[in-house]
Design a protein around this motif. Structure first.
Motif, PDB file in Angstrom:
ATOM      1  N   SER A 121      85.138 147.043   4.859  1.00  0.00           N
ATOM      2  CA  SER A 121      86.483 146.474   4.943  1.00  0.00           C
ATOM      3  C   SER A 121      87.001 146.513   6.377  1.00  0.00           C
ATOM      4  O   SER A 121      87.637 145.570   6.850  1.00  0.00           O
ATOM      5  CB  SER A 121      87.441 147.239   4.022  1.00  0.00           C
ATOM      6  OG  SER A 121      87.135 146.995   2.672  1.00  0.00           O
ATOM      7  N   ALA A 122      86.731 147.619   7.083  1.00  0.00           N
ATOM      8  CA  ALA A 122      87.183 147.741   8.469  1.00  0.00           C
ATOM      9  C   ALA A 122      86.524 146.685   9.350  1.00  0.00           C
ATOM     10  O   ALA A 122      87.175 146.084  10.217  1.00  0.00           O
ATOM     11  CB  ALA A 122      86.871 149.140   8.994  1.00  0.00           C
ATOM     12  N   TYR A 139      94.334 151.742  -0.217  1.00  0.00           N
ATOM     13  CA  TYR A 139      93.204 152.624   0.030  1.00  0.00           C
ATOM     14  C   TYR A 139      92.208 152.049   1.024  1.00  0.00           C
ATOM     15  O   TYR A 139      91.107 152.549   1.192  1.00  0.00           O
ATOM     16  CB  TYR A 139      92.509 152.952  -1.288  1.00  0.00           C
ATOM     17  CG  TYR A 139      93.460 153.570  -2.289  1.00  0.00           C
ATOM     18  CD1 TYR A 139      94.105 154.764  -2.004  1.00  0.00           C
ATOM     19  CD2 TYR A 139      93.746 152.943  -3.501  1.00  0.00           C
ATOM     20  CE1 TYR A 139      95.003 155.334  -2.897  1.00  0.00           C
ATOM     21  CE2 TYR A 139      94.645 153.502  -4.399  1.00  0.00           C
ATOM     22  CZ  TYR A 139      95.256 154.697  -4.088  1.00  0.00           C
ATOM     23  OH  TYR A 139      96.152 155.256  -4.971  1.00  0.00           O
ATOM     24  N   GLY A 140      92.572 150.933   1.692  1.00  0.00           N
ATOM     25  CA  GLY A 140      91.758 150.435   2.791  1.00  0.00           C
ATOM     26  C   GLY A 140      90.775 149.338   2.473  1.00  0.00           C
ATOM     27  O   GLY A 140      89.964 148.962   3.320  1.00  0.00           O
ATOM     28  N   ARG A 141      90.826 148.761   1.271  1.00  0.00           N
ATOM     29  CA  ARG A 141      89.894 147.685   0.943  1.00  0.00           C
ATOM     30  C   ARG A 141      90.441 146.359   1.460  1.00  0.00           C
ATOM     31  O   ARG A 141      91.592 146.006   1.225  1.00  0.00           O
ATOM     32  CB  ARG A 141      89.681 147.619  -0.575  1.00  0.00           C
ATOM     33  CG  ARG A 141      88.628 146.602  -0.983  1.00  0.00           C
ATOM     34  CD  ARG A 141      88.320 146.687  -2.461  1.00  0.00           C
ATOM     35  NE  ARG A 141      87.265 145.781  -2.827  1.00  0.00           N
ATOM     36  CZ  ARG A 141      86.739 145.683  -4.043  1.00  0.00           C
ATOM     37  NH1 ARG A 141      87.198 146.478  -5.004  1.00  0.00           N
ATOM     38  NH2 ARG A 141      85.789 144.829  -4.308  1.00  0.00           N
ATOM     39  N   CYS A 146      87.544 154.709  10.631  1.00  0.00           N
ATOM     40  CA  CYS A 146      86.575 153.614  10.588  1.00  0.00           C
ATOM     41  C   CYS A 146      87.178 152.313  11.121  1.00  0.00           C
ATOM     42  O   CYS A 146      86.477 151.485  11.708  1.00  0.00           O
ATOM     43  CB  CYS A 146      86.011 153.427   9.179  1.00  0.00           C
ATOM     44  SG  CYS A 146      87.219 153.083   7.895  1.00  0.00           S
ATOM     45  N   HIS A 147      88.495 152.140  10.961  1.00  0.00           N
ATOM     46  CA  HIS A 147      89.152 150.962  11.520  1.00  0.00           C
ATOM     47  C   HIS A 147      89.163 151.031  13.048  1.00  0.00           C
ATOM     48  O   HIS A 147      88.996 150.012  13.730  1.00  0.00           O
ATOM     49  CB  HIS A 147      90.577 150.850  10.974  1.00  0.00           C
ATOM     50  CG  HIS A 147      90.632 150.534   9.518  1.00  0.00           C
ATOM     51  ND1 HIS A 147      90.609 149.250   9.018  1.00  0.00           N
ATOM     52  CD2 HIS A 147      90.680 151.347   8.427  1.00  0.00           C
ATOM     53  CE1 HIS A 147      90.659 149.281   7.707  1.00  0.00           C
ATOM     54  NE2 HIS A 147      90.700 150.549   7.323  1.00  0.00           N
ATOM     55  N   LEU A 190      86.617 149.343  18.263  1.00  0.00           N
ATOM     56  CA  LEU A 190      85.858 149.704  19.458  1.00  0.00           C
ATOM     57  C   LEU A 190      84.527 148.951  19.504  1.00  0.00           C
ATOM     58  O   LEU A 190      84.090 148.502  20.578  1.00  0.00           O
ATOM     59  CB  LEU A 190      85.609 151.218  19.478  1.00  0.00           C
ATOM     60  CG  LEU A 190      86.846 152.088  19.742  1.00  0.00           C
ATOM     61  CD1 LEU A 190      86.525 153.558  19.491  1.00  0.00           C
ATOM     62  CD2 LEU A 190      87.358 151.901  21.168  1.00  0.00           C
ATOM     63  N   LEU A 191      83.889 148.792  18.347  1.00  0.00           N
ATOM     64  CA  LEU A 191      82.637 148.029  18.297  1.00  0.00           C
ATOM     65  C   LEU A 191      82.881 146.572  18.660  1.00  0.00           C
ATOM     66  O   LEU A 191      82.103 145.974  19.414  1.00  0.00           O
ATOM     67  CB  LEU A 191      82.012 148.138  16.900  1.00  0.00           C
ATOM     68  CG  LEU A 191      80.706 147.344  16.703  1.00  0.00           C
ATOM     69  CD1 LEU A 191      79.631 147.813  17.678  1.00  0.00           C
ATOM     70  CD2 LEU A 191      80.210 147.466  15.259  1.00  0.00           C
TER      71      LEU A 191
END
Length: 340
Positions: free
Chosen positions: A216-217, A73-75, A316-317, A322-323
């Motif tokens: 997490s991202a 789930y992306g954590r 968000c990843h 990009l950031l």
């Protein structure tokens, strides 16, 4: 599997990653899914039950390819890097920008353009569908605030503009709820700690999930979630995660909460009122909200800047990468996530 920004994202469960020559091979139940040259990759992101061979990990370490593991789930769970890594340089660049009032204001402006632009789009869609004059007026107000953001250099003024936009947005937010439902689930302005009504409870719940996903991202790309630009540092506060999640609030959290309420998938009977006057989700409803959140993240959309299809959960990843590119100086500006 999907490849974006020189990062291989592996989301298919039980995938096996191995090394063949100078390539990474992806297999599932003994069947090859694909082969990608290692020299084209900067990182590999594994979600859930994804395993890697020792030989692949050794070669990735030698080539400076970061391998990151997340839950399904992306954590964020862990990252493997070789002896030479750019993360320390990335974080030093991040800290230098945070120490500069001009750089902080510039980044804060990017985040706010994304947030206020997305708030405006959410209101604009409903205004077109209903012809509600109050929504059209709010759209015009947010448009004026967006124009004021474009060249503003003072961080205090930017925060003031953000406050004005949030006040105007939530002032007309009840008009996004179907008329026949408003009486049963009234919304009287944004309230936190504790939320004073059912809609505020839903928003706070989804905002908490969003903050965890964004944090997490950021950790996955090597940025420090605690050092932000719009939200300044405070002990225990993931300021950068709070910065980046601003652009996702209207698109992910607000729209999902409204959808669930307007479709009556969630009702006032799914909440309980506490002794201090706050509102909480019942256990069963909380589980249903978690399922709805994960289902939303599995939907596919086109990234507005990259023009590539990806799951909502990947957004968000992508923004974190990009950031990081902007912080390193590879991108002249950070492109905020903006819906159309």
């Amino acid at each position: 599997m999907k490849q974006h920004l020189n990062t291989l994202f592996v989301t298919t469960q039980d995938t096996w990653l191995s090394k063949e020559g100078e390539c990474v091979v992806l297999s599932l139940e003994g069947e090859k899914l694909g082969k990608i040259p290692l020299h084209t990759l900067q990182s590999i992101a594994c979600f859930g039950h994804v395993a890697c061979s020792q030989y692949l990990l050794e070669r990735c370490a030698q080539l400076g390819i970061t391998v990151t593991w997340f839950t399904e789930y992306g954590r964020f769970m862990a990252a493997m890097q070789g002896p030479t890594t750019g993360n320390v340089l990335l974080r030093r660049a991040q800290y230098r920008l945070a120490d500069s009032p001009e750089a902080s204001a510039r980044l804060a402006r990017f985040f706010l353009i994304g947030k206020i632009g997305n708030c405006r789009t959410v209101l604009q869609r409903q205004a077109r569908a209903t012809g509600e004059p109050a929504l059209a007026a709010a759209v015009e107000t947010l448009g004026g605030i967006l124009r004021g953001l474009l060249h503003e250099q003072d961080i205090a003024v930017l925060r003031g503009l953000e406050g004005d936009a949030a006040h105007r947005y939530f002032e007309v937010f009840p008009l996004l709820i179907k008329e026949e439902i408003r009486h049963d689930m009234p919304f009287c302005g944004r309230s936190r700690r504790p939320p004073r009504d059912e809609m505020n409870c839903l928003l706070s719940f989804f905002y908490a999930l969003l903050a965890q996903d964004v944090r997490s991202a950021l950790e996955g790309v090597g940025l420090d979630p605690a050092v932000g630009y719009l939200h300044r540092e405070r002990p225990g506060r993931p300021s950068l995660a709070l910065d980046m999640m601003e652009e996702f609030r209207p698109y992910l959290a607000d729209r999902l909460a409204l959808t669930l309420v307007n479709r009556q998938q969630i009702r006032s009977s799914d909440f309980i009122r506490t002794e201090v006057g706050g509102v909480q989700l019942k256990d069963k409803a909380r589980k249903e909200m978690l399922v709805a959140w994960q289902e939303r993240k599995r939907e596919e959309v086109e990234h507005p800047f990259l023009r590539e299809r990806m799951s909502v959960g990947m957004l968000c990843h992508m923004q974190a990468r990009l950031l990081a590119r902007h912080v390193r100086g590879d991108l002249d500006a950070y492109p905020p996530f903006a819906i159309r």
